[in-house]
Enzyme design. Structure first.
Site, PDB file in Angstrom:
ATOM      1  N   ASP A  29      -8.705  -2.676   4.534  1.00 30.19           N
ATOM      2  CA  ASP A  29      -9.120  -4.007   4.100  1.00 30.19           C
ATOM      3  C   ASP A  29      -9.508  -4.786   5.365  1.00 30.19           C
ATOM      4  OD1 ASP A  29      -9.187  -5.929   1.804  1.00 30.19           O
ATOM      5  OD2 ASP A  29      -7.610  -6.927   2.906  1.00 30.19           O
TER       6      ASP A  29
ATOM      7  N   THR B 290      -3.723  -3.402   9.691  1.00 33.37           N
ATOM      8  CA  THR B 290      -2.645  -2.419   9.601  1.00 33.37           C
ATOM      9  C   THR B 290      -2.987  -1.179  10.428  1.00 33.37           C
ATOM     10  OG1 THR B 290      -2.185  -3.147   7.345  1.00 33.37           O
ATOM     11  CG2 THR B 290      -1.287  -1.015   8.006  1.00 33.37           C
ATOM     12  N   LEU B 291      -4.175  -0.647  10.191  1.00 36.28           N
ATOM     13  CA  LEU B 291      -4.536   0.602  10.875  1.00 36.28           C
ATOM     14  C   LEU B 291      -4.722   0.400  12.368  1.00 36.28           C
ATOM     15  CD1 LEU B 291      -6.897   2.860   8.772  1.00 36.28           C
ATOM     16  CD2 LEU B 291      -4.616   3.339   9.654  1.00 36.28           C
TER      17      LEU B 291
HETATM   18  P1  IMP Z   1      -5.311  -4.299   5.932  1.00 37.99           P
HETATM   19  O1  IMP Z   1      -5.790  -5.690   5.580  1.00 37.99           O
HETATM   20  O2  IMP Z   1      -6.470  -3.374   6.269  1.00 37.99           O
HETATM   21  O3  IMP Z   1      -4.266  -4.355   6.983  1.00 37.99           O
HETATM   22  O4  IMP Z   1      -4.666  -3.692   4.614  1.00 37.99           O
HETATM   23  C1  IMP Z   1      -3.426  -4.155   4.206  1.00 37.99           C
HETATM   24  C2  IMP Z   1      -2.931  -3.546   2.946  1.00 37.99           C
HETATM   25  O5  IMP Z   1      -3.284  -4.420   1.870  1.00 37.99           O
HETATM   26  C3  IMP Z   1      -3.461  -2.197   2.485  1.00 37.99           C
HETATM   27  O6  IMP Z   1      -2.836  -1.109   3.104  1.00 37.99           O
HETATM   28  C4  IMP Z   1      -3.075  -2.253   1.031  1.00 37.99           C
HETATM   29  O7  IMP Z   1      -1.732  -1.887   0.848  1.00 37.99           O
HETATM   30  C5  IMP Z   1      -3.269  -3.705   0.693  1.00 37.99           C
HETATM   31  N1  IMP Z   1      -4.535  -3.910  -0.044  1.00 37.99           N
HETATM   32  C6  IMP Z   1      -5.712  -4.370   0.425  1.00 37.99           C
HETATM   33  N2  IMP Z   1      -6.643  -4.437  -0.539  1.00 37.99           N
HETATM   34  C7  IMP Z   1      -6.034  -3.977  -1.671  1.00 37.99           C
HETATM   35  C8  IMP Z   1      -6.473  -3.783  -3.044  1.00 37.99           C
HETATM   36  O8  IMP Z   1      -7.629  -4.019  -3.436  1.00 37.99           O
HETATM   37  N3  IMP Z   1      -5.533  -3.307  -3.909  1.00 37.99           N
HETATM   38  C9  IMP Z   1      -4.256  -3.013  -3.539  1.00 37.99           C
HETATM   39  N4  IMP Z   1      -3.813  -3.167  -2.267  1.00 37.99           N
HETATM   40  C10 IMP Z   1      -4.693  -3.643  -1.353  1.00 37.99           C
END
Ligand code: IMP
Ligand code: MG
Length: 185
Positions: free
Chosen positions: A111, A115-116
């Site tokens: 997203d 996180t990654l």
């Molecule tokens: P990041 O923003 O890339 O750090 O992602 C954070 C986390 O948000 C992901 O690993 C998911 O667990 C959660 N997430 C982001 N978008 C979605 C979605 O559309 N559905 C469910 N979980 C989501």
């Protein structure tokens, strides 16, 4: 004749990716991983990011023919859906010592990328031999940080999706397909 498909839940708009498409894509990703790591001597350590990755991890790992170890990590990212501070906190570490190992991070969705990118630098700082990423879904419109993805399942638009491990407040996590939610008021 009886309809064997249960109706879509009322808070879901449509199925974005069905079971068959998921299975075919995970097959293809596993083939690539098997090929890329065919010469490894020590097992590849798969690190799944809980909870969202657990179904992708189960399906992907069962298709791997190279030596591998399954492990998990839990993190909390502040600012889910809405406020975004981009902070990431480690809640549960891996069981394995990652130093000197090839690591493949297994994540449900990319997203913001916070996180990654946090995990990649944290694992590199531990002296891993290599770190790569397998991400089931990618939402490019939401990226705040550019993160390299070696193995990507599907690219999706900027909508909230559930199923195949992904949830909305713990709901719909175990649906066999990926569905788009109707945005909640
Ligand atoms: P990041 O923003 O890339 O750090 O992602 C954070 C986390 O948000 C992901 O690993 C998911 O667990 C959660 N997430 C982001 N978008 C979605 C979605 O559309 N559905 C469910 N979980 C989501
Ligand atoms: Mg996640």
């Amino acid at each position: 004749m009886e309809n064997l498909n249960p109706p879509l839940a009322e808070d879901l708009r449509r199925i974005l990716i069905d079971e068959k498409a998921i299975a075919e894509r995970v097959d293809a990703l596993a083939d690539e991983i098997n090929r890329d790591y065919r010469n490894i001597t020590d097992p590849l350590i798969l690190v799944g990011v809980l909870k969202g990755s657990f179904i992708f991890m189960a399906d992907l790992s069962r298709r791997l023919t190279i030596p591998h170890i399954v492990d998990f990590i839990a993190i909390s990212s502040y600012g889910k859906q809405g406020d975004k501070r981009g902070e990431v906190r480690l809640l549960m570490d891996t069981r394995e010592n990652l130093a000197d190992h090839d690591v493949l991070i297994v994540e449900d969705i990319l997203d913001s990328g916070n996180t990654l990118s946090y995990l990649i630098s944290a694992f590199k700082a531990r002296g891993t031999r290599s770190v790569s990423t397998a991400v089931f879904l990618d939402k490019p419109e939401r990226h705040e940080t550019e993160v390299p993805i070696e193995y990507k399942g599907f690219t999706i638009p900027d909508v909230w999706v559930v199923g195949y491990g992904l949830d909305y407040k713990e709901k719909h996590r175990t649906l066999p397909y990926v569905a788009e939610m109707i945005p909640q008021a």
